[in-house]
Design an enzyme around this catalytic site. Structure first.
Site, PDB file in Angstrom:
ATOM      1  CE  LYS A 154      -4.191  -4.502  -5.280  1.00 59.35           C
ATOM      2  NZ  LYS A 154      -4.168  -4.808  -6.502  1.00 59.35           N
ATOM      3  CD  GLU A 179      -0.771  -5.226  -8.522  1.00 65.37           C
ATOM      4  OE1 GLU A 179      -0.368  -4.100  -8.210  1.00 65.37           O
ATOM      5  OE2 GLU A 179      -2.161  -5.985  -8.102  1.00 65.37           O
ATOM      6  CB  CYS A 229      -1.369  -2.241  -6.086  1.00 68.18           C
ATOM      7  SG  CYS A 229      -1.057  -0.714  -7.462  1.00 68.18           S
TER       8      CYS A 229
HETATM    9  C1  ACM Z   1      -3.397  -1.822  -8.324  1.00 69.42           C
HETATM   10  O1  ACM Z   1      -4.017  -2.371  -6.830  1.00 69.42           O
HETATM   11  N1  ACM Z   1      -3.207  -2.714  -9.216  1.00 69.42           N
HETATM   12  C2  ACM Z   1      -3.965  -0.789  -9.564  1.00 69.42           C
END
Ligand code: ACM
Length: 262
Positions: A109, A38, A142
């Site tokens: 995300k 990420e 993530c």
């Molecule tokens: C995250 O979502 N980077 C912990």
């Protein structure tokens, strides 16, 4: 089909140095699919929105895309990496999957973690798989890991392999993904970063241990907590098409959604 990950320690804000580091790590690597962490070229702990904005780029229109496109062409592989995506006034924490012909897919995300909520807009892209070399792939980023619905939705829409760039600070995802793999009978490739970032009174340590699971929950590759590493494994994605767990139990057809909370 070969799938793999890069685990490394980016230098905050030094995009060109990070490209250089990754290219060096991949010098002798051959794979069909490669996942990079990420926000891999920028680092994670942004001071303010102006700083983040200066490191953001539009989908398919910046130096991160150019880097990934060239890498994808050179390696003849699907490359997935995270970047801050600028869209008008909004910035999304996005993943891009770039194919050797330069075409790409974007995932923004859905579930933002902690301070990300200050700067990023929550994602608005659908959880839709895409195809590469006859295999269906889905992307997550993530903290999406703590929402099992994310994996379930991708799997029910046909994803055989879930590709997940991460910057994990909690120590759970690498273990929890075992359950996500077996309950959906999918492969999962998690590319995490290592190292630390500090800013005023905030200090984050990233937990490494990038991991690849099979649909039976076998660990096909696992990196260390604190070393820069590349791993590539051979998988048979057809395994993820079989959703029978006994001769009488199909993991999707046996669901009882009428009894579940929406
Ligand atoms: C995250 O979502 N980077 C912990």
């Amino acid at each position: 089909m070969k799938v793999g990950f890069v685990q490394y320690n980016p230098v905050f804000g030094d995009v060109d140095e990070n490209f250089f580091k990754i290219e060096k790590m991949l010098k002798d690597i051959s794979t069909d699919v490669l996942v990079i962490p990420e926000l891999f070229a920028t680092g994670y702990l942004f001071e303010n929105k102006a700083q983040l904005l200066s490191l953001s780029e539009p989908a398919g229109g910046g130096k991160t895309y150019e880097f990934l496109k060239n890498l994808s062409k050179k390696m003849d592989a699907l490359i997935i990496g995270g970047f801050p995506e600028k869209d008008g006034e909004d910035i999304f924490n996005s993943a891009i999957a770039v194919k050797p012909d330069g075409t790409f897919h974007i995932y923004r995300k859905l579930h933002l973690f902690n301070r990300e909520k200050i700067f990023f807009k929550p994602g608005n892209t659908e959880l839709n798989p895409f195809e590469f070399r006859g295999v269906k792939f889905g992307m997550l980023i993530c903290f999406d890991w703590i929402f099992p619905e994310s994996y379930r939705t991708l799997a029910m829409r046909g994803a055989q392999v879930i590709l997940q760039p991460t910057n994990l600070v909690l120590p759970y995802c690498q273990k929890a993904s075992f359950a996500r793999a077996i309950e959906n009978r999918v492969f999962i490739v998690i590319a995490n970063r290592i190292g630390e970032e500090k800013m005023e009174n905030i200090s984050l340590r990233f937990t490494g241990e990038s991991i690849i699971y099979s649909p039976e929950g076998e660990i096909l590759a696992r990196a260390s907590e604190n070393e820069e590493e590349v791993a590539v494994v051979e998988i048979n994605p057809e395994k993820a098409l079989d959703k029978w767990i006994t001769e009488r139990n199909h993991i999707f057809d046996d669901r009882r959604p009428e009894f579940y909370e929406r």
